[in-house]
Scaffold this active site. Structure first.
Site, mmCIF file in Angstrom:
data_model
loop_
_atom_site.group_PDB
_atom_site.id
_atom_site.type_symbol
_atom_site.label_atom_id
_atom_site.label_comp_id
_atom_site.label_asym_id
_atom_site.label_seq_id
_atom_site.Cartn_x
_atom_site.Cartn_y
_atom_site.Cartn_z
ATOM 1 N N TYR A 1 0.944 -1.248 -0.021
ATOM 2 C CA TYR A 1 -0.081 0.016 0.002
ATOM 3 C C TYR A 1 0.877 1.181 -0.016
ATOM 4 C CZ TYR A 1 -3.835 3.070 1.472
ATOM 5 O OH TYR A 1 -4.930 4.329 1.724
HETATM 6 N N1 LIG Z 1 -10.195 5.626 4.416
HETATM 7 C C1 LIG Z 1 -8.870 5.994 4.904
HETATM 8 O O1 LIG Z 1 -8.790 6.171 6.011
HETATM 9 C C2 LIG Z 1 -8.094 6.523 3.732
HETATM 10 C C3 LIG Z 1 -6.790 7.391 4.208
HETATM 11 C C4 LIG Z 1 -5.938 7.520 3.147
HETATM 12 C C5 LIG Z 1 -6.088 7.377 1.859
HETATM 13 N N2 LIG Z 1 -7.202 6.623 1.446
HETATM 14 C C6 LIG Z 1 -7.516 6.393 0.109
HETATM 15 O O2 LIG Z 1 -8.803 6.928 -0.311
HETATM 16 C C7 LIG Z 1 -9.238 6.268 -1.266
HETATM 17 C C8 LIG Z 1 -10.706 5.912 -1.210
HETATM 18 O O3 LIG Z 1 -10.716 5.027 0.053
HETATM 19 P P1 LIG Z 1 -12.113 4.775 0.846
HETATM 20 O O4 LIG Z 1 -11.408 4.926 2.300
HETATM 21 O O5 LIG Z 1 -13.300 5.544 0.336
HETATM 22 O O6 LIG Z 1 -12.265 3.095 0.696
HETATM 23 P P2 LIG Z 1 -13.388 2.374 0.236
HETATM 24 O O7 LIG Z 1 -14.859 3.005 1.158
HETATM 25 O O8 LIG Z 1 -13.091 1.065 0.689
HETATM 26 O O9 LIG Z 1 -13.879 2.655 -1.125
HETATM 27 C C9 LIG Z 1 -12.671 2.206 -2.162
HETATM 28 C C10 LIG Z 1 -13.395 2.429 -3.341
HETATM 29 O O10 LIG Z 1 -12.450 2.060 -4.223
HETATM 30 C C11 LIG Z 1 -12.933 1.057 -5.336
HETATM 31 N N3 LIG Z 1 -12.110 0.008 -5.709
HETATM 32 C C12 LIG Z 1 -11.243 -0.711 -5.125
HETATM 33 N N4 LIG Z 1 -10.653 -1.558 -5.822
HETATM 34 C C13 LIG Z 1 -11.347 -1.376 -7.169
HETATM 35 C C14 LIG Z 1 -10.792 -1.991 -8.380
HETATM 36 N N5 LIG Z 1 -9.825 -2.965 -8.489
HETATM 37 N N6 LIG Z 1 -11.361 -1.344 -9.348
HETATM 38 C C15 LIG Z 1 -12.493 -0.323 -9.364
HETATM 39 N N7 LIG Z 1 -12.734 0.131 -8.302
HETATM 40 C C16 LIG Z 1 -12.063 -0.186 -7.125
HETATM 41 C C17 LIG Z 1 -14.304 0.308 -4.557
HETATM 42 O O11 LIG Z 1 -15.429 -0.073 -5.253
HETATM 43 P P3 LIG Z 1 -15.626 -1.462 -5.526
HETATM 44 O O12 LIG Z 1 -15.206 -2.313 -4.312
HETATM 45 O O13 LIG Z 1 -17.159 -1.297 -5.895
HETATM 46 O O14 LIG Z 1 -14.914 -1.994 -6.752
HETATM 47 C C18 LIG Z 1 -14.649 1.734 -3.730
HETATM 48 O O15 LIG Z 1 -15.490 2.523 -4.466
HETATM 49 C C19 LIG Z 1 -8.150 4.990 -1.617
HETATM 50 O O16 LIG Z 1 -7.392 5.064 -2.540
HETATM 51 C C20 LIG Z 1 -7.507 5.080 -0.295
HETATM 52 O O17 LIG Z 1 -6.290 4.219 -0.396
HETATM 53 C C21 LIG Z 1 -8.278 6.289 2.560
#
Ligand SMILES: NC(=O)c1ccc[n+]([C@@H]2O[C@H](COP(=O)([O-])OP(=O)(O)OC[C@H]3O[C@@H](n4cnc5c(N)ncnc54)[C@H](OP(=O)(O)O)[C@@H]3O)[C@@H](O)[C@H]2O)c1
Length: 257
Positions: free
Chosen positions: A160
């Site tokens: 990651y």
């Molecule tokens: N939450 C945190 O604490 C945090 C902190 C820093 C950065 N981030 C980053 O923020 C971004 C969004 O994360 P989130 O927290 O909103 O997580 P989340 O709720 O798990 O959402 C992740 C999204 O990515 C999509 N996704 C995952 N793998 C995919 C694939 N192979 N193809 C197409 N879509 C895919 C998922 O959709 P499907 O499952 O429907 O495909 C979902 O819509 C990510 O890049 C994450 O690394 C999150």
């Protein structure tokens, strides 16, 4: 002058729109006037969100597919051009953490899947999106990274961290290459955020309290707080901001208390 609808008339791709930060961004961008192409694997959740946005007076289409496949990126750009007449920007936000393991125990297949989704997926997205932005005379790309692997070395998260750190290099090169043609590219670095991914990491009340305590603000973000930072980078309000990494991390990167 600052606009109340800063994305009016812009066509924006949002990946990871079926959940968390991406879904919050889709709702916010739609209220800000954007027409949207929503990307994720879950067709049902994308269709439901598309219907919700249309019912509220917005406009959106869904492309369900795996961002690790170049075909998904091409389909999203094709939809932007065919349905809305072009592309002005993208929030390339889909991501996964992968299973946590120390480097010596991390299966190469797990490493490969995380890199393919988070980093190669961003490359596919940019490769498909840049020609469409050039045809429009410029635009803005935003890639969701994280503080992990930039200011914090979180044990167990090698793939990651490496994938998300790679986005900084990719973004800087896109910004340098595309700048003369009016393309801006920036990275967004959220702190802990209350999404399914964030809740999976902070899986018990004790861990959540610990994670919240790592942040200067002593809490994690609501997804819309991260989406607002992405909106800024996509909007013309950020017209002189390119090649940079914007931390919207609640101070987790500077906090030592
Ligand atoms: N939450 C945190 O604490 C945090 C902190 C820093 C950065 N981030 C980053 O923020 C971004 C969004 O994360 P989130 O927290 O909103 O997580 P989340 O709720 O798990 O959402 C992740 C999204 O990515 C999509 N996704 C995952 N793998 C995919 C694939 N192979 N193809 C197409 N879509 C895919 C998922 O959709 P499907 O499952 O429907 O495909 C979902 O819509 C990510 O890049 C994450 O690394 C999150």
């Amino acid at each position: 002058m600052l606009s109340s609808r800063p994305l009016a008339d812009k066509v924006i791709i949002v990946s990871g729109a079926s959940s968390g930060i991406g879904a919050a961004a889709a709702r916010l961008f739609s209220r800000a006037g954007a027409r949207l192409v929503l990307v994720a694997r879950s067709a049902d959740r994308l269709e439901a969100l598309t219907a919700e946005l249309k019912a509220a007076g917005g406009d959106a289409v869904a492309v369900s597919g795996d961002v690790a496949r170049a075909e998904t990126a091409r389909q999203a750009v094709d939809q932007a051009v065919d349905v809305f007449g072009g592309l002005d920007g993208a929030f390339n936000n889909a991501g996964i953490t992968g299973d946590a393991a120390p480097v010596q125990d991390l299966p190469p297949s797990e490493w490969g899947q995380v890199i393919a989704t988070n980093l190669t997926g961003a490359f596919h997205a940019a490769q498909a999106q840049i020609p469409a932005l050039l045809a429009r005379g410029g635009g803005s790309l935003v890639f969701t990274s994280t503080f992990v692997g930039h200011t914090v070395g979180f044990p167990g998260m090698a793939a990651y961290a490496a994938s998300k750190a790679g986005l900084l290099g990719l973004t800087q090169v896109i910004a340098a290459e595309g700048g003369p043609q009016g393309i801006r590219a920036n990275v967004l670095m959220p702190g802990g955020t209350d999404t399914p991914m964030g809740r999976a990491v902070a899986s018990t009340p004790e861990i959540r309290q610990y994670v919240e305590g790592l942040h200067a603000l002593k809490r994690i973000a609501e997804p819309e707080e991260i989406a607002r930072a992405a909106l800024f980078l996509l909007s013309d309000d950020a017209s002189f901001v390119t090649g940079t990494a914007l931390m919207a991390d609640g101070g987790v990167s500077i906090c030592r208390s």
